[in-house]
Design an enzyme around this catalytic site. Structure first.
Site, short mmCIF file in Angstrom:
data_model
loop_
_atom_site.label_atom_id
_atom_site.label_comp_id
_atom_site.label_asym_id
_atom_site.label_seq_id
_atom_site.Cartn_x
_atom_site.Cartn_y
_atom_site.Cartn_z
N THR A 73 30.23 38.90 38.05
CA THR A 73 31.01 40.42 38.03
C THR A 73 31.29 40.98 36.88
O THR A 73 31.02 40.17 36.04
CB THR A 73 32.58 39.94 39.00
OG1 THR A 73 32.37 39.32 39.92
CG2 THR A 73 33.32 41.15 39.03
N THR B 233 30.67 44.06 41.60
CA THR B 233 29.75 42.43 41.50
C THR B 233 28.77 42.58 42.48
O THR B 233 28.88 42.86 43.58
CB THR B 233 31.16 41.23 41.65
OG1 THR B 233 30.52 40.14 41.42
CG2 THR B 233 31.48 41.43 43.27
N ASN C 277 28.81 39.18 43.31
CA ASN C 277 29.51 37.81 43.68
C ASN C 277 28.49 37.04 42.52
O ASN C 277 29.11 36.93 41.33
CB ASN C 277 29.52 37.36 45.03
CG ASN C 277 30.35 36.24 45.09
OD1 ASN C 277 31.36 35.96 44.24
ND2 ASN C 277 30.19 35.16 46.01
N ASP D 296 32.49 34.85 49.84
CA ASP D 296 33.89 35.16 49.67
C ASP D 296 34.67 35.10 50.92
O ASP D 296 35.98 34.78 51.01
CB ASP D 296 34.16 36.62 49.18
CG ASP D 296 33.88 36.37 47.53
OD1 ASP D 296 33.78 35.11 46.99
OD2 ASP D 296 34.01 37.42 46.81
N SER E 201 38.89 39.58 48.12
CA SER E 201 38.29 39.34 46.62
C SER E 201 39.29 38.99 45.89
O SER E 201 40.72 38.97 46.21
CB SER E 201 38.01 40.90 46.35
OG SER E 201 37.51 41.08 45.22
N GLY F 87 35.65 35.28 39.52
CA GLY F 87 36.02 34.74 40.68
C GLY F 87 37.65 34.69 40.59
O GLY F 87 38.32 35.73 40.21
#
Ligand code: DON
Length: 560
Positions: A358, A376, A378, A400, A429, A451
């Site tokens: 991200t 992002t 991810n 996610d 998120s 994350g």
């Protein structure tokens, strides 16, 4: 490498951009100089990152842009990806109900409907200065894609390290791996397909991505390879505005994103849980402080797993979770001498008040408008898929979602029922673009990738400044630690504290582990996390003080 002594922040009197890449920061500042405001610069910077920082900068992903205008208005542009219409809650499981390795992270099924272009367009239309056209904001990114830029040693290494993922897709191999030959430092990296996509966005407007040639190319590539994103999914995608969360910490106002990010709720919960304690007196790396923070993190992540999800699909008791009385009750069983085992920690019972990789960048303009953006794909380079003919790398944000209750995702996060896959739903998120106000004026703009560690990284930047009076560079550089309820361990960066302090923590029952947090990170030596590109406004001088995060070697602050 994070330093303990103070690096001098970059200082400038007018506008500033802190981002993961020098070329992108400079493009943002150029935009400010031309009369654009912080929102215009955030859009131009984000578009440029999609060209120069493809591990996370993107057109094929999504994120959150938090805006605080100088006149006091605040808003959150939610351009999180959505699950395609054909998605199902068990799509990442086999017939026996077991989660299939890599299905939610690699390849076509891993992608949600991208939100970035819609998000940037909405921000520009509604909150831009009105002085710069959409086409003008896209132009610097398009030029970078068309003319190319010189591959740095770091970028060459980054692409090389991701060759397994990118090599699975023919188009990504062609674009990012130089047809398999790999790029070397000093090569010029030119992206003609991406330049053509950006040109179409300039000429036909942002909806081209969702309804025009680009949409057609994405949908056809998806259909040909078993992906689920269809033209109708793209056509119906909308970025939305949401009211940001406003909390307070020791007299400072903290503005952060609401669900479908868990970031704002978790950050404000942790701040609320630690506020009754004299953190400054505990000292930065003391056992008492690490214990207190860990216990607050544990409780916030436990609630995250239970209650958080897309508010358009599940009832998230945001007000209840942030209620000071609730947070006090949540910490009622906090024992200064003993860790609470995660296994025996129930979710709290808030009152239901209301319905790998991200990047984060921060922008402040001369008028005092502030923009804080985290977006992002991810994982690093997302799903590894480049939609054929577009130069657009697609996200793996579907990971996610909860693939199955009780099964961890890419970041080891245990998630719940409220975050199950459903058509049109946004995955939960952790992104936490944050703006802190002091005396009603913008004071700190921050956030990070990482994350679940996004939440705790942001927490440290905020509390290091407020509790320990660190400069913005010290606050960013200081070693971090992280607890996310499950697994029940405290992760830490090098130099986080002394051996005797660690012994005290173990005696309280904590398990300490120096391990890296991104299981998919090809860099085995990566024991640092986050990239908190931050700007502080000195209340006395109004100077903008920028701190790039030294954990990202190419991150840069630019100002004027
Ligand atoms: O939205 C989230 O929480 C994740 N997709 C963010 C992933 C991330 O930060 C990867 N960075 N290292």
């Amino acid at each position: 490498m994070p330093l303990q002594a103070q690096r001098r922040p970059v200082e400038s009197p007018n506008g500033m951009v802190a981002s993961a890449h020098a070329l992108a920061s400079q493009i943002g500042v150029d935009c400010l100089r031309q009369g654009g405001n912080a929102v215009d610069a955030a859009v131009a910077t984000g578009l440029a990152l999609s060209v120069v920082y493809p591990r996370a900068g993107n057109l094929g992903g999504g994120g959150f842009l938090l805006i605080r205008l100088a006149d006091g208005r605040t808003t959150l542009i939610d351009f999180r990806e959505t699950a395609p219409a054909a998605a199902t809650r068990t799509m990442f499981q086999d017939a026996q109900g077991n989660v299939v390795a890599d299905r939610s992270t690699v390849g076509y099924l891993a992608s949600g409907v991208p939100g970035t272009v819609a998000g940037f367009a909405l921000a520009w239309e509604k909150y831009g200065s009105g002085k710069l056209s959409w086409s003008q904001l896209v132009e610097p990114a398009r030029q970078l894609a068309e003319k190319g830029f010189v591959v740095s040693p770091y970028f060459a290494q980054d692409l090389r390290a991701s060759r397994d993922l990118l090599g699975k897709n023919a188009e990504s191999t062609r674009v990012y791996l130089n047809g398999g030959k790999l790029f070397a430092a000093g090569d010029r990296f030119v992206q003609p397909d991406l330049a053509a996509t950006l040109r179409r966005l300039q000429e036909r407007g942002s909806r081209e991505f969702y309804e025009g040639e680009t949409a057609r190319l994405i949908a056809e590539d998806m259909q040909a390879h078993g992906g689920l994103v269809r033209r109708d999914d793209l056509k119906s995608y909308r970025a939305v505005e949401r009211a940001p969360l406003h909390g307070s910490y020791r007299g400072f106002e903290v503005i952060a994103p609401p669900p479908p990010s868990s970031g704002g709720v978790a950050l404000l919960q942790i701040l609320g849980m630690i506020e009754p304690y004299d953190v400054a007196a505990m000292g930065t790396n003391s056992a008492a402080k690490i214990h207190l923070f860990t216990e607050a993190m544990r409780r916030a992540f436990r609630d995250r797993a239970e209650y958080l999800g897309d508010p358009d699909f599940v009832r998230v008791p945001v007000a209840g979770l942030l209620e000071p009385k609730y947070l006090k009750t949540r910490m009622a069983d906090f024992d200064p001498e003993k860790a609470t085992p995660s296994a025996s920690l129930p979710a709290g019972s808030p009152l239901s008040g209301e319905s790998h990789e991200t990047t984060h960048y921060s922008v402040v303009d001369a008028a005092g408008n502030a923009a804080s953006c985290t977006y992002t794909l991810n994982g690093l380079y997302g799903s590894g898929v480049t939609a054929a003919g577009t130069g657009v790398l697609l996200n793996n944000e579907m990971d996610d979602f909860t693939a199955k209750v009780g099964v961890k995702n890419l970041y080891g996060l245990m998630q719940g029922e409220s975050n199950a896959v459903a058509p049109g739903k946004r995955p939960l998120s952790s992104m936490t673009p944050t703006i802190v106000l002091k005396n009603h004026a913008p004071f700190l703009v921050t956030g990070s990738p990482g994350g679940p560690t996004i939440i705790t990284t942001t927490l440290f930047v905020v509390t290091n400044v407020i509790d320990h009076s660190m400069s913005v560079t010290q606050a960013v550089d200081a070693p971090r630690f992280h607890h996310q309820w499950q697994p029940d361990v405290v992760n830490y960066e090098p130099f986080f504290t002394s051996q005797d302090t660690m012994a005290l923590l173990r005696a309280k029952g904590h398990v300490l582990q120096p391990r890296k947090l991104y299981p998919n990170d090809p860099d085995a030596a990566a024991r640092y996390w986050g990239d908190a590109e931050s700007i502080l406004i000195d209340p006395k001088t109004q100077l903008r003080q920028g701190a790039n995060d030294p954990r990202n070697p190419e991150s840069t602050v630019a100002g004027y």
